[in-house]
Motif scaffolding. Structure first.
Motif, PDB file in Angstrom:
ATOM      1  N   SER A 187       0.498  -1.443   0.122  1.00 55.41           N
ATOM      2  CA  SER A 187      -0.085   0.137  -0.051  1.00 55.41           C
ATOM      3  C   SER A 187       1.025   1.364  -0.104  1.00 55.41           C
ATOM      4  O   SER A 187       1.941   1.478   0.775  1.00 55.41           O
ATOM      5  CB  SER A 187      -0.861   0.126   1.293  1.00 55.41           C
ATOM      6  N   ASP A 188       0.697   2.155  -1.035  1.00 55.79           N
ATOM      7  CA  ASP A 188       1.569   3.292  -1.098  1.00 55.79           C
ATOM      8  C   ASP A 188       0.750   4.470  -1.386  1.00 55.79           C
ATOM      9  O   ASP A 188       0.062   4.644  -2.536  1.00 55.79           O
ATOM     10  CB  ASP A 188       2.436   3.085  -2.275  1.00 55.79           C
ATOM     11  N   GLU A 189       0.482   5.201  -0.362  1.00 55.13           N
ATOM     12  CA  GLU A 189      -0.471   6.362  -0.176  1.00 55.13           C
ATOM     13  C   GLU A 189       0.099   7.661   0.215  1.00 55.13           C
ATOM     14  O   GLU A 189       1.194   7.779   1.000  1.00 55.13           O
ATOM     15  CB  GLU A 189      -1.553   6.110   0.922  1.00 55.13           C
ATOM     16  N   ILE A 190      -0.462   8.762  -0.194  1.00 57.74           N
ATOM     17  CA  ILE A 190       0.271  10.162  -0.013  1.00 57.74           C
ATOM     18  C   ILE A 190      -1.112  10.736   0.983  1.00 57.74           C
ATOM     19  O   ILE A 190      -2.164  10.832   0.625  1.00 57.74           O
ATOM     20  CB  ILE A 190       0.210  10.942  -1.168  1.00 57.74           C
ATOM     21  N   VAL A 191      -0.749  10.914   2.344  1.00 59.77           N
ATOM     22  CA  VAL A 191      -1.762  11.397   3.356  1.00 59.77           C
ATOM     23  C   VAL A 191      -1.265  12.761   3.766  1.00 59.77           C
ATOM     24  O   VAL A 191      -0.184  13.181   4.123  1.00 59.77           O
ATOM     25  CB  VAL A 191      -1.786  10.443   4.435  1.00 59.77           C
ATOM     26  N   PRO A 192      -2.332  13.902   3.994  1.00 60.70           N
ATOM     27  CA  PRO A 192      -1.843  15.086   4.327  1.00 60.70           C
ATOM     28  C   PRO A 192      -2.090  15.001   5.856  1.00 60.70           C
ATOM     29  O   PRO A 192      -2.919  14.598   6.429  1.00 60.70           O
ATOM     30  CB  PRO A 192      -3.429  15.945   3.759  1.00 60.70           C
ATOM     31  N   PHE A 193      -1.122  15.483   6.488  1.00 62.14           N
ATOM     32  CA  PHE A 193      -1.070  15.745   7.925  1.00 62.14           C
ATOM     33  C   PHE A 193      -1.032  17.329   8.298  1.00 62.14           C
ATOM     34  O   PHE A 193      -0.356  18.212   7.700  1.00 62.14           O
ATOM     35  CB  PHE A 193       0.188  15.161   8.579  1.00 62.14           C
ATOM     36  N   PRO A 194      -2.046  17.897   9.433  1.00 67.16           N
ATOM     37  CA  PRO A 194      -1.628  19.045   9.683  1.00 67.16           C
ATOM     38  C   PRO A 194      -0.402  19.413  10.101  1.00 67.16           C
ATOM     39  O   PRO A 194       0.362  18.717  10.759  1.00 67.16           O
ATOM     40  CB  PRO A 194      -2.675  19.155  11.080  1.00 67.16           C
ATOM     41  N   GLN A 195       0.181  20.584   9.725  1.00 67.00           N
ATOM     42  CA  GLN A 195       1.407  21.203  10.082  1.00 67.00           C
ATOM     43  C   GLN A 195       2.620  20.455   9.223  1.00 67.00           C
ATOM     44  O   GLN A 195       3.373  21.158   8.663  1.00 67.00           O
ATOM     45  CB  GLN A 195       1.772  20.986  11.351  1.00 67.00           C
ATOM     46  N   ALA A 196       2.311  18.875   9.162  1.00 69.93           N
ATOM     47  CA  ALA A 196       3.417  18.420   8.273  1.00 69.93           C
ATOM     48  C   ALA A 196       3.429  18.433   6.767  1.00 69.93           C
ATOM     49  O   ALA A 196       4.232  17.775   6.316  1.00 69.93           O
ATOM     50  CB  ALA A 196       3.524  17.102   8.988  1.00 69.93           C
ATOM     51  N   GLY A 197       1.992  18.676   6.589  1.00 62.30           N
ATOM     52  CA  GLY A 197       1.932  18.726   4.995  1.00 62.30           C
ATOM     53  C   GLY A 197       1.584  17.059   4.332  1.00 62.30           C
ATOM     54  O   GLY A 197       1.142  16.177   5.223  1.00 62.30           O
ATOM     55  N   THR A 198       2.171  16.992   3.170  1.00 59.33           N
ATOM     56  CA  THR A 198       1.680  15.755   2.461  1.00 59.33           C
ATOM     57  C   THR A 198       2.936  14.641   2.812  1.00 59.33           C
ATOM     58  O   THR A 198       4.184  15.137   3.169  1.00 59.33           O
ATOM     59  CB  THR A 198       1.926  15.543   1.000  1.00 59.33           C
ATOM     60  N   VAL A 199       2.457  13.403   3.540  1.00 55.67           N
ATOM     61  CA  VAL A 199       3.466  12.418   4.019  1.00 55.67           C
ATOM     62  C   VAL A 199       3.143  11.192   3.118  1.00 55.67           C
ATOM     63  O   VAL A 199       1.956  10.531   2.911  1.00 55.67           O
ATOM     64  CB  VAL A 199       3.213  12.202   5.668  1.00 55.67           C
ATOM     65  N   GLN A 200       4.071  10.290   2.649  1.00 55.66           N
ATOM     66  CA  GLN A 200       4.111   9.472   1.908  1.00 55.66           C
ATOM     67  C   GLN A 200       4.134   8.091   2.924  1.00 55.66           C
ATOM     68  O   GLN A 200       5.091   8.052   3.630  1.00 55.66           O
ATOM     69  CB  GLN A 200       5.069   8.977   1.109  1.00 55.66           C
ATOM     70  N   VAL A 201       3.173   7.377   2.899  1.00 55.31           N
ATOM     71  CA  VAL A 201       2.837   6.022   3.972  1.00 55.31           C
ATOM     72  C   VAL A 201       3.061   4.756   2.967  1.00 55.31           C
ATOM     73  O   VAL A 201       2.089   4.436   2.250  1.00 55.31           O
ATOM     74  CB  VAL A 201       1.576   6.136   4.760  1.00 55.31           C
ATOM     75  N   LYS A 202       4.012   4.236   3.076  1.00 54.57           N
ATOM     76  CA  LYS A 202       4.361   3.056   2.150  1.00 54.57           C
ATOM     77  C   LYS A 202       4.229   1.873   3.265  1.00 54.57           C
ATOM     78  O   LYS A 202       5.136   1.432   3.999  1.00 54.57           O
ATOM     79  CB  LYS A 202       5.583   3.148   1.380  1.00 54.57           C
ATOM     80  N   LEU A 203       3.398   0.890   2.947  1.00 53.30           N
ATOM     81  CA  LEU A 203       3.128  -0.313   4.159  1.00 53.30           C
ATOM     82  C   LEU A 203       3.221  -1.738   3.092  1.00 53.30           C
ATOM     83  O   LEU A 203       2.753  -1.857   1.868  1.00 53.30           O
ATOM     84  CB  LEU A 203       1.748  -0.376   4.439  1.00 53.30           C
ATOM     85  N   ASN A 204       3.891  -2.611   3.721  1.00 54.12           N
ATOM     86  CA  ASN A 204       3.792  -3.760   3.336  1.00 54.12           C
ATOM     87  C   ASN A 204       2.773  -4.724   4.236  1.00 54.12           C
ATOM     88  O   ASN A 204       3.036  -4.834   5.336  1.00 54.12           O
ATOM     89  CB  ASN A 204       5.304  -4.637   3.395  1.00 54.12           C
ATOM     90  N   ALA A 205       1.778  -5.171   3.683  1.00 45.18           N
ATOM     91  CA  ALA A 205       0.740  -5.760   4.156  1.00 45.18           C
ATOM     92  C   ALA A 205       0.515  -7.332   4.134  1.00 45.18           C
ATOM     93  O   ALA A 205       0.862  -7.637   2.893  1.00 45.18           O
ATOM     94  CB  ALA A 205      -0.502  -4.971   4.120  1.00 45.18           C
TER      95      ALA A 205
END
Length: 310
Positions: A187-205
């Protein structure tokens, strides 16, 4: 750093389901059932290692949040899930002192936590899905926006980020296509975080298997991966030179487990644990966080409201 301690997702003893075929692929897609009211509880434990910034002690924060989700169908065959934070309890230890917050009795709460969380309870938003269950948009974010006649544009953006972060946290680790026990995916997602902006969250599930939990057949999923800040982009996809007060370092790691209820098509239990290497105004500051979210109940909307004890 109070506002960087945000939201999610586990461990429970489970018994294998006997006599169940585990070879057929199953769809693990989050579904909100119209006419139903969901009640969730989330516990978040966060340690901000402020000693790395020269402070005398680290900061520890514990939050207990109760969230209700009321689901309805619109005339346009859209499904709307109204998310509302109904209660929030907090406790912080810092520099040898303890501070508490209770949204039901804010007057008795410490000024430090009152400033950070005083406006959270009673706030919410609505998630909109199309007839196929695909997410369309978030609306009704006005309760989280500051400013009266002229709403603050930054708070509007933050409110949308919080709505997106909530939705993405519930879906974390879930596959996009039907899977069978033993299957693995990325799973490879771009998630917006307050203050931190866009964060790439890459998971092996991995789909560990189907278990019996609380009288329901549930899929058990495990995942681990990384989180790192990415540049914000404009409408054409080009990188922007946005300066953020907080960013995620390259070696930030995350892992967790999820139990997906196959009958009710929702997450019944999720545990999210992260070791984040934050950079605060360019200075490194490690953060450890664990978020556990539980489905407390799923009842028809006409049912009497449930009282939750902290």
């Amino acid at each position: 750093m109070l506002r960087t301690a945000a939201p999610l997702a586990l461990f429970l003893f489970c018994l294998p389901v006997t006599g169940t075929s585990q070879d057929s692929p199953v769809e693990l897609k989050l579904h909100w059932e119209p006419g139903m009211a969901y009640l969730q509880e989330s516990d978040t434990e966060t340690t901000n290692f402020l000693t790395s910034l020269g402070k005398a002690t680290d900061q520890k924060l514990r939050l207990h949040q109760t969230t209700s989700i009321t689901v309805s169908k619109t005339s346009a065959e859209m499904t709307e899930a109204k998310v509302l934070i109904t209660a929030l309890l907090g406790e912080m230890s810092f520099e040898g002192k303890n501070y508490v917050f209770d949204s039901r009795n804010p007057a008795s709460s410490s000024p430090q936590l009152q400033q950070a969380f005083g406006g959270s309870a009673g706030k919410g938003f609505t998630l909109v899905y199309d007839a196929k269950g695909n997410f369309v948009d978030a609306k009704d974010i006005g309760s989280m926006v500051t400013g009266d006649v002229e709403p603050d544009l930054t708070s509007i953006a933050t409110a949308r980020q919080l709505a997106t972060l909530y939705r993405r946290s519930l879906e974390m680790g879930l596959p996009k296509i039907p899977v069978s026990p033993g299957d693995k995916w990325i799973s490879d997602e771009i998630v917006p975080f307050p203050q931190a902006g866009t964060v790439q969250v890459k998971l092996n599930a991995k789909f560990d298997g189907i278990v019996d939990r609380e009288g329901h057949r549930q899929a058990q999923i495990a995942f681990e991966g990384t989180m790192k800040s990415k540049p914000d982009k404009d409408s054409t996809g080009r990188d922007l030179e946005t300066e953020r007060p907080v960013t995620f370092g390259e070696n930030s790691k995350v892992n967790g487990h999820v139990f997906f209820d196959l009958e009710r098509k929702t997450i019944s239990l999720a545990v999210f644990s992260a070791a984040i290497q934050l950079k605060v105004e360019g200075k490194p500051m490690p953060v450890h966080q664990q978020v556990t979210t539980r489905l407390i109940s799923m009842k028809p909307v006409t049912a009497a409201p449930e009282t939750v004890k902290p």
